[in-house]
Design a protein around this motif. Structure first.
Motif, mmCIF file in Angstrom:
data_model
loop_
_atom_site.group_PDB
_atom_site.id
_atom_site.type_symbol
_atom_site.label_atom_id
_atom_site.label_comp_id
_atom_site.label_asym_id
_atom_site.label_seq_id
_atom_site.Cartn_x
_atom_site.Cartn_y
_atom_site.Cartn_z
ATOM 1 N N GLY A 54 16.821 8.445 11.922
ATOM 2 C CA GLY A 54 17.037 9.429 12.978
ATOM 3 C C GLY A 54 16.726 10.837 12.512
ATOM 4 N N GLY A 55 16.530 11.720 13.468
ATOM 5 C CA GLY A 55 16.146 13.089 13.149
ATOM 6 C C GLY A 55 17.255 13.939 12.576
ATOM 7 N N ASP A 56 18.519 13.445 12.618
ATOM 8 C CA ASP A 56 19.629 14.235 12.105
ATOM 9 C C ASP A 56 20.075 13.781 10.712
ATOM 10 O OD1 ASP A 56 20.516 11.800 12.956
ATOM 11 O OD2 ASP A 56 22.352 12.544 13.912
ATOM 12 N N LYS A 69 7.682 10.725 8.644
ATOM 13 C CA LYS A 69 7.794 9.890 9.840
ATOM 14 C C LYS A 69 8.687 8.683 9.591
ATOM 15 C CE LYS A 69 5.051 7.209 13.144
ATOM 16 N NZ LYS A 69 3.674 6.760 13.519
ATOM 17 N N ALA A 70 8.578 8.103 8.396
ATOM 18 C CA ALA A 70 9.331 6.881 8.090
ATOM 19 C C ALA A 70 10.835 7.120 8.095
ATOM 20 C CB ALA A 70 8.887 6.331 6.731
ATOM 21 N N VAL A 71 11.276 8.197 7.473
ATOM 22 C CA VAL A 71 12.721 8.495 7.428
ATOM 23 C C VAL A 71 13.239 8.828 8.818
ATOM 24 C CG1 VAL A 71 14.463 10.085 6.526
ATOM 25 C CG2 VAL A 71 12.667 9.220 5.019
ATOM 26 N N GLU A 72 12.481 9.576 9.591
ATOM 27 C CA GLU A 72 12.922 9.938 10.940
ATOM 28 C C GLU A 72 13.066 8.704 11.820
ATOM 29 O OE1 GLU A 72 11.602 12.783 14.725
ATOM 30 O OE2 GLU A 72 10.370 12.674 12.916
ATOM 31 N N GLU A 73 12.103 7.781 11.740
ATOM 32 C CA GLU A 73 12.170 6.589 12.575
ATOM 33 C C GLU A 73 13.299 5.652 12.147
ATOM 34 O OE1 GLU A 73 8.482 4.550 12.912
ATOM 35 O OE2 GLU A 73 7.451 6.222 13.897
ATOM 36 N N GLY A 79 0.814 -1.201 0.000
ATOM 37 C CA GLY A 79 0.000 0.000 0.000
ATOM 38 C C GLY A 79 0.852 1.256 0.000
ATOM 39 N N ARG A 80 0.221 2.406 0.279
ATOM 40 C CA ARG A 80 0.934 3.688 0.228
ATOM 41 C C ARG A 80 0.826 4.447 1.539
ATOM 42 N NH1 ARG A 80 0.109 8.990 -3.267
ATOM 43 N NH2 ARG A 80 2.261 9.425 -3.899
ATOM 44 N N SER A 81 0.456 3.758 2.611
ATOM 45 C CA SER A 81 0.248 4.411 3.894
ATOM 46 C C SER A 81 1.568 4.540 4.666
ATOM 47 C CB SER A 81 -0.751 3.609 4.734
ATOM 48 O OG SER A 81 -0.223 2.325 5.030
ATOM 49 N N THR A 82 1.474 5.173 5.849
ATOM 50 C CA THR A 82 2.656 5.401 6.679
ATOM 51 C C THR A 82 3.297 4.088 7.125
ATOM 52 O OG1 THR A 82 1.717 7.483 7.489
ATOM 53 C CG2 THR A 82 3.477 6.502 8.791
ATOM 54 N N GLY A 83 2.471 3.080 7.404
ATOM 55 C CA GLY A 83 3.023 1.793 7.824
ATOM 56 C C GLY A 83 3.908 1.169 6.763
ATOM 57 N N TRP A 84 3.467 1.223 5.511
ATOM 58 C CA TRP A 84 4.279 0.687 4.416
ATOM 59 C C TRP A 84 5.544 1.519 4.239
ATOM 60 C CZ3 TRP A 84 3.423 -3.939 2.400
ATOM 61 C CH2 TRP A 84 2.136 -4.482 2.494
ATOM 62 N N ALA A 85 5.425 2.838 4.353
ATOM 63 C CA ALA A 85 6.596 3.706 4.212
ATOM 64 C C ALA A 85 7.630 3.417 5.298
ATOM 65 C CB ALA A 85 6.163 5.175 4.274
ATOM 66 N N THR A 86 7.161 3.184 6.508
ATOM 67 C CA THR A 86 8.069 2.895 7.616
ATOM 68 C C THR A 86 8.798 1.578 7.404
ATOM 69 O OG1 THR A 86 6.667 4.142 9.155
ATOM 70 C CG2 THR A 86 8.223 2.570 10.105
ATOM 71 N N ASP A 87 8.068 0.540 7.010
ATOM 72 C CA ASP A 87 8.702 -0.754 6.735
ATOM 73 C C ASP A 87 9.749 -0.623 5.623
ATOM 74 O OD1 ASP A 87 7.100 -1.907 8.634
ATOM 75 O OD2 ASP A 87 5.678 -2.775 7.210
ATOM 76 N N PHE A 88 9.424 0.155 4.622
ATOM 77 C CA PHE A 88 10.316 0.341 3.481
ATOM 78 C C PHE A 88 11.609 1.043 3.890
ATOM 79 C CE2 PHE A 88 11.392 3.328 -0.080
ATOM 80 C CZ PHE A 88 12.009 2.393 -0.894
ATOM 81 N N MET A 89 11.492 2.153 4.610
ATOM 82 C CA MET A 89 12.687 2.904 4.998
ATOM 83 C C MET A 89 13.516 2.160 6.039
ATOM 84 S SD MET A 89 12.505 5.370 2.927
ATOM 85 C CE MET A 89 14.101 5.970 3.452
#
Length: 281
Positions: free
Chosen positions: A151-153, A144-148, A111-121
């Motif tokens: 990291g935030g830096d 959110k996915a890239v930060e998690e 899918g294209r949701s935040t959960g899929w983006a997080t798993d991908f990153m």
């Protein structure tokens, strides 16, 4: 499928990679349709397993990520609840490419949701050594996915492309015209000269040209979600290890240092025997 010779397997797999439909391959090779589908399934699983195991420890300086749309069975707006449970509807393929070696670092079908983006990153993070500069489009779940994952830096920027609209009916068959880009620094200090998604978008075009399932305005779309995933895994294995990139003059896997030679089609098909041996063991 087990009765096919190596030469016949190579012929069928080569036809799949070149974007021929299943029915066309039946006519070209004389191999039964169910045998071709079983071969696609086995090759897809073998390719996905090899990518998962071996595409790791990568030194990536510039990572570009994007997602490409397709559909299975029918577009989401036309799918019934029963068909949706069977996997029909819109399907997104997430892709991340090393801008220097042109290696596909990670891909994910879903899918294209935040959960899929997080798993991908997070999968990208596991495969990369160090902190690359990351560029994506303006799709919000990336934030959110890239930060998690990194990291935030992390040196991360989004590139928002602005497309013009047209009232001309014939324009629906042509891509919209990009009339501008807006760069947004999300975190870190990304180098503006390397904030781009050109390479990953060009790779997405290669996907549409190479896989019949991604061709727009045809009836070649996937009818089964699992087969869609197998075709994507096969495509990326071929792209990384077999296909010589014109600008590199080697394969992306060689440029990235995870392969010592250009794979032949026989090398690719041999993954079937490796997988069969692993299952037997």
């Amino acid at each position: 499928m087990n009765r096919l010779t190596t030469e016949k397997r190579v012929q069928v797999i080569a036809a799949l990679i070149e974007g021929n439909s299943i029915n066309a391959i039946v006519r070209m090779t004389g191999v039964a349709k169910h045998t071709i589908l079983k071969l696609l399934e086995d090759m897809g699983c073998a390719c996905a397993a090899y990518h998962h195991r071996c595409v790791r420890g990568l030194k990536v300086r510039r990572l570009q990520a994007d997602e490409i749309w397709a559909f299975c069975g029918a577009k989401a707006k036309n799918v019934t609840p029963e068909q949706e449970l069977a996997g029909w509807g819109d399907v997104w393929t997430w892709t991340a490419i090393d801008a220097d070696t042109k290696l596909i670092v990670s891909y994910l079908v879903g899918g294209r949701s935040t959960g899929w983006a997080t798993d991908f990153m997070e999968d990208c993070r596991e495969r990369i050594i160090g902190n690359p500069q990351i560029t994506t489009d303006a799709h919000k779940p990336y934030l959110k996915a890239v930060e998690e994952a990194f990291g935030g830096d992390a040196n991360y920027a989004q590139l928002h492309k602005i497309y013009g609209a047209s009232d001309e009916p014939e324009k629906r068959y042509s891509p919209a015209t990009c009339i501008g880009c807006v760069m947004k620094t999300v975190s870190g200090v990304p180098d503006p000269a390397h904030v781009s998604t050109s390479y990953v978008e060009r790779q997405n075009l290669t996907m549409r040209m190479s896989m019949r399932r991604f061709t727009r305005l045809t009836n070649g779309f996937s009818k089964k979600l699992e087969n869609h995933g197998h075709a994507v895994a096969l495509h990326f294995m071929y792209y990384n290890f077999v296909r010589i990139h014109k600008t590199l003059r080697v394969t992306p896997a060689m440029e990235a240092g995870i392969a010592g030679h250009v794979w032949s089609m026989e090398d690719l098909v041999s993954l079937l025997d490796v997988r069969a041996f692993a299952r037997a063991a």
